[in-house]
Design an enzyme around this catalytic site. Sequence first.
Site, PDB file in Angstrom:
ATOM      1  N   ARG A  85      -6.099   1.256 -15.826  1.00 54.95           N
ATOM      2  CA  ARG A  85      -6.153   2.049 -14.597  1.00 54.95           C
ATOM      3  C   ARG A  85      -6.877   3.401 -14.749  1.00 54.95           C
ATOM      4  O   ARG A  85      -7.645   3.773 -13.872  1.00 54.95           O
ATOM      5  CB  ARG A  85      -4.744   2.237 -14.016  1.00 54.95           C
ATOM      6  CG  ARG A  85      -4.021   0.909 -13.778  1.00 54.95           C
ATOM      7  CD  ARG A  85      -2.801   1.053 -12.902  1.00 54.95           C
ATOM      8  NE  ARG A  85      -3.137   1.425 -11.558  1.00 54.95           N
ATOM      9  CZ  ARG A  85      -2.979   2.626 -11.042  1.00 54.95           C
ATOM     10  NH1 ARG A  85      -2.447   3.589 -11.766  1.00 54.95           N
ATOM     11  NH2 ARG A  85      -3.341   2.875  -9.812  1.00 54.95           N
TER      12      ARG A  85
ATOM     13  N   CYS B  74     -13.520   0.018 -28.731  1.00 58.22           N
ATOM     14  CA  CYS B  74     -14.797   0.534 -29.211  1.00 58.22           C
ATOM     15  C   CYS B  74     -15.784   0.760 -28.094  1.00 58.22           C
ATOM     16  O   CYS B  74     -16.851   0.124 -28.030  1.00 58.22           O
ATOM     17  CB  CYS B  74     -15.355  -0.381 -30.295  1.00 58.22           C
ATOM     18  SG  CYS B  74     -14.594   0.023 -31.860  1.00 58.22           S
ATOM     19  N   GLU B  75     -15.430   1.582 -27.171  1.00 54.55           N
ATOM     20  CA  GLU B  75     -16.328   2.204 -26.204  1.00 54.55           C
ATOM     21  C   GLU B  75     -15.527   3.331 -25.570  1.00 54.55           C
ATOM     22  O   GLU B  75     -14.347   3.493 -25.889  1.00 54.55           O
ATOM     23  CB  GLU B  75     -16.869   1.207 -25.175  1.00 54.55           C
ATOM     24  CG  GLU B  75     -15.851   0.517 -24.321  1.00 54.55           C
ATOM     25  CD  GLU B  75     -16.531  -0.362 -23.264  1.00 54.55           C
ATOM     26  OE1 GLU B  75     -16.996   0.213 -22.276  1.00 54.55           O
ATOM     27  OE2 GLU B  75     -16.595  -1.590 -23.463  1.00 54.55           O
TER      28      GLU B  75
ATOM     29  N   TYR C 139       0.218  -3.218 -12.264  1.00 55.65           N
ATOM     30  CA  TYR C 139      -1.180  -3.408 -12.645  1.00 55.65           C
ATOM     31  C   TYR C 139      -1.456  -2.845 -14.052  1.00 55.65           C
ATOM     32  O   TYR C 139      -2.545  -2.342 -14.322  1.00 55.65           O
ATOM     33  CB  TYR C 139      -2.128  -2.773 -11.608  1.00 55.65           C
ATOM     34  CG  TYR C 139      -1.812  -3.185 -10.182  1.00 55.65           C
ATOM     35  CD1 TYR C 139      -2.098  -4.478  -9.739  1.00 55.65           C
ATOM     36  CD2 TYR C 139      -1.198  -2.315  -9.280  1.00 55.65           C
ATOM     37  CE1 TYR C 139      -1.794  -4.874  -8.437  1.00 55.65           C
ATOM     38  CE2 TYR C 139      -0.887  -2.699  -7.984  1.00 55.65           C
ATOM     39  CZ  TYR C 139      -1.183  -3.973  -7.569  1.00 55.65           C
ATOM     40  OH  TYR C 139      -0.886  -4.364  -6.282  1.00 55.65           O
TER      41      TYR C 139
ATOM     42  N   TYR D 189      -9.995   3.127 -12.350  1.00 51.84           N
ATOM     43  CA  TYR D 189      -9.799   3.776 -11.042  1.00 51.84           C
ATOM     44  C   TYR D 189      -9.702   5.291 -11.145  1.00 51.84           C
ATOM     45  O   TYR D 189      -9.392   5.953 -10.158  1.00 51.84           O
ATOM     46  CB  TYR D 189      -8.480   3.304 -10.402  1.00 51.84           C
ATOM     47  CG  TYR D 189      -8.277   1.819 -10.331  1.00 51.84           C
ATOM     48  CD1 TYR D 189      -8.995   1.046  -9.427  1.00 51.84           C
ATOM     49  CD2 TYR D 189      -7.355   1.182 -11.157  1.00 51.84           C
ATOM     50  CE1 TYR D 189      -8.794  -0.322  -9.354  1.00 51.84           C
ATOM     51  CE2 TYR D 189      -7.151  -0.183 -11.088  1.00 51.84           C
ATOM     52  CZ  TYR D 189      -7.883  -0.924 -10.190  1.00 51.84           C
ATOM     53  OH  TYR D 189      -7.686  -2.274 -10.120  1.00 51.84           O
TER      54      TYR D 189
ATOM     55  N   GLU E  12       4.342  -6.189   2.058  1.00 48.37           N
ATOM     56  CA  GLU E  12       4.002  -6.761   0.740  1.00 48.37           C
ATOM     57  C   GLU E  12       3.861  -5.643  -0.293  1.00 48.37           C
ATOM     58  O   GLU E  12       2.766  -5.398  -0.823  1.00 48.37           O
ATOM     59  CB  GLU E  12       2.685  -7.536   0.845  1.00 48.37           C
ATOM     60  CG  GLU E  12       2.693  -8.650   1.873  1.00 48.37           C
ATOM     61  CD  GLU E  12       1.281  -9.094   2.263  1.00 48.37           C
ATOM     62  OE1 GLU E  12       0.305  -8.487   1.798  1.00 48.37           O
ATOM     63  OE2 GLU E  12       1.170 -10.044   3.044  1.00 48.37           O
ATOM     64  N   PRO E  13       4.936  -4.943  -0.616  1.00 45.69           N
ATOM     65  CA  PRO E  13       4.813  -3.832  -1.567  1.00 45.69           C
ATOM     66  C   PRO E  13       4.667  -4.312  -3.010  1.00 45.69           C
ATOM     67  O   PRO E  13       5.403  -5.178  -3.474  1.00 45.69           O
ATOM     68  CB  PRO E  13       6.136  -3.080  -1.397  1.00 45.69           C
ATOM     69  CG  PRO E  13       7.103  -4.112  -0.921  1.00 45.69           C
ATOM     70  CD  PRO E  13       6.321  -5.123  -0.130  1.00 45.69           C
ATOM     71  N   GLY E  14       3.687  -3.754  -3.714  1.00 46.00           N
ATOM     72  CA  GLY E  14       3.509  -4.053  -5.139  1.00 46.00           C
ATOM     73  C   GLY E  14       3.889  -2.826  -5.957  1.00 46.00           C
ATOM     74  O   GLY E  14       4.949  -2.747  -6.572  1.00 46.00           O
TER      75      GLY E  14
ATOM     76  N   GLY F  89       0.775  -1.241   0.000  1.00 47.60           N
ATOM     77  CA  GLY F  89       0.000   0.000   0.000  1.00 47.60           C
ATOM     78  C   GLY F  89       0.800   1.281   0.000  1.00 47.60           C
ATOM     79  O   GLY F  89       0.224   2.360   0.118  1.00 47.60           O
TER      80      GLY F  89
HETATM   81  N1  LLP Z   1      -0.887  -7.303  -0.208  1.00 45.61           N
HETATM   82  C1  LLP Z   1      -2.167  -7.600  -0.447  1.00 45.61           C
HETATM   83  C2  LLP Z   1      -2.824  -8.621   0.378  1.00 45.61           C
HETATM   84  C3  LLP Z   1      -2.860  -6.958  -1.485  1.00 45.61           C
HETATM   85  O1  LLP Z   1      -4.133  -7.243  -1.706  1.00 45.61           O
HETATM   86  C4  LLP Z   1      -2.188  -6.007  -2.284  1.00 45.61           C
HETATM   87  C5  LLP Z   1      -2.860  -5.320  -3.388  1.00 45.61           C
HETATM   88  C6  LLP Z   1      -0.842  -5.729  -2.008  1.00 45.61           C
HETATM   89  C7  LLP Z   1      -0.226  -6.399  -0.955  1.00 45.61           C
HETATM   90  C8  LLP Z   1      -0.024  -4.747  -2.807  1.00 45.61           C
HETATM   91  O2  LLP Z   1      -0.540  -3.469  -2.739  1.00 45.61           O
HETATM   92  P1  LLP Z   1       0.278  -2.252  -3.393  1.00 45.61           P
HETATM   93  O3  LLP Z   1       1.583  -2.132  -2.630  1.00 45.61           O
HETATM   94  O4  LLP Z   1       0.504  -2.595  -4.805  1.00 45.61           O
HETATM   95  O5  LLP Z   1      -0.588  -1.057  -3.219  1.00 45.61           O
HETATM   96  N2  LLP Z   1      -5.065  -2.759  -9.334  1.00 45.61           N
HETATM   97  C9  LLP Z   1      -5.107  -1.635  -8.409  1.00 45.61           C
HETATM   98  C10 LLP Z   1      -4.435  -1.962  -7.106  1.00 45.61           C
HETATM   99  C11 LLP Z   1      -5.077  -3.130  -6.395  1.00 45.61           C
HETATM  100  C12 LLP Z   1      -4.280  -3.622  -5.259  1.00 45.61           C
HETATM  101  C13 LLP Z   1      -4.784  -4.962  -4.803  1.00 45.61           C
HETATM  102  N3  LLP Z   1      -4.076  -5.488  -3.671  1.00 45.61           N
HETATM  103  C14 LLP Z   1      -4.466  -0.426  -9.079  1.00 45.61           C
HETATM  104  O6  LLP Z   1      -4.016  -0.533 -10.223  1.00 45.61           O
HETATM  105  O7  LLP Z   1      -4.443   0.666  -8.484  1.00 45.61           O
END
Ligand code: LLP
Length: 402
Positions: free
Chosen positions: A302, A332-333, A360, A306, A263-265, A222
């Site tokens: 995105r 096409c939308e 993402y 969002y 858990e950084p994404g 997050g």
């Molecule tokens: N851990 C868990 C359990 C999660 O559900 C997520 C993301 C993360 C870690 C990683 O979160 P991050 O660090 O990436 O914010 N597709 C959306 C974001 C959805 C995130 C879902 N869960 C977007 O493009 O904004």
Amino acid sequence: MSTSLSSEQLTEIAREYGTPVYVYDAEKITFQYHSLTHEFHDQPARFFYACKALTNVHILKHIYSLGASFDCSSINEVKIARYAGIPADKILYTSNSISFSEIEEAQAEGVHINIDSLSNLDKFGRKYKNTYPVGIRLRPNIMAGGNLNISTGHDKSKFGIPINKIDEILAVVHKHKMDIAVLHIHTGSEISDVDLYMKGVDILLELAEKFPTVHTLDLGGGFKVPYKDGDSHTDISLLASAIKKAFAKAKAQTGREYNIWFEPGKFMVSECGYLIASVTVLKETSATTFAGVDTGFNHLIRPMFYGAYHRIENLSNPQGETRKYSVVGNVCETDTFAWERDVAEIKEGDLLVFRNAGAYGMEMASNFNSRFRPAEVMVKDGQPQLIRRRETFDDLLRNQII
Ligand code: LLP
């Protein structure tokens, strides 16, 4: 120093591999990972890259080579991580709304598991008793994150077991004498407010007192990265010192110490990624000038899904005078990347780049309108390498019974 790929490099890649193409800068991923480990160097912190953001095997291997662990959100992500050569003890499976059989598969793989429903917790306890240490995902009932769609810890969220069910959780744990090793929360994506992040941490620290076997608190992902100049972002240094203080206080009060998992994404891969597209059509209308491109929300969902902002630059005319364009996709939308955005003057055939496309982006791409998903290129040590071929017509028909 932070890094980014130059317009010349991106243009060269687009010329060689065609458009639309996703490009990832490995050095930027390295930089992001090191900035996390640097800020938390004096804490027992471990980083599980949330690979749902971008699962290309080359990206996984690169991140593994940095020393990271991996958080997976489906059994197939677990299998992809294993395929990439990542050992089971560096993989965490944090699931939602899944059948117990997927949890059994994850257990057989030997990975760490966070369980997020009472029913699966009960099934797990009945089957494995205290033989397999496991984590519990809690829902702290706080609102955090960029917007409702990407917030996961609030009191209407499907994620985690609500903390008001704590007595029921404890009853299940005691009934089966379970070994609960980890308590987990992930309250949302794009949390720039450190105080809000800490609200979740404080709740977790308090609840951990009820679980004598817990040795790790998993705080989820997050962290927010900037999407434009001056944009808010999570101050990782501030967060690290707030977490250090909170854990020290808990130790003084209870004598308990915990490992800290994250858990950084997005933080790991958002800024490393670029989506390059070609301008197919310019259309002057009374409302706006449309710049139509050879990609759309089928490749980068995105903005439409969002309301996300992605910087857009004209690689072919970087010094051009800026004008207002509405950059739209070819689906096409309604398919709007940006409305009335300042971009250096655009001509048909120009290359546009969408920034912050690593997380993402490709991962949420589809074949809508029967278009091919883009190629992916990773730049490492200055060298571009094709890491996924553009799809072909055969891919569209692959599983159709003909
Ligand atoms: N851990 C868990 C359990 C999660 O559900 C997520 C993301 C993360 C870690 C990683 O979160 P991050 O660090 O990436 O914010 N597709 C959306 C974001 C959805 C995130 C879902 N869960 C977007 O493009 O904004």
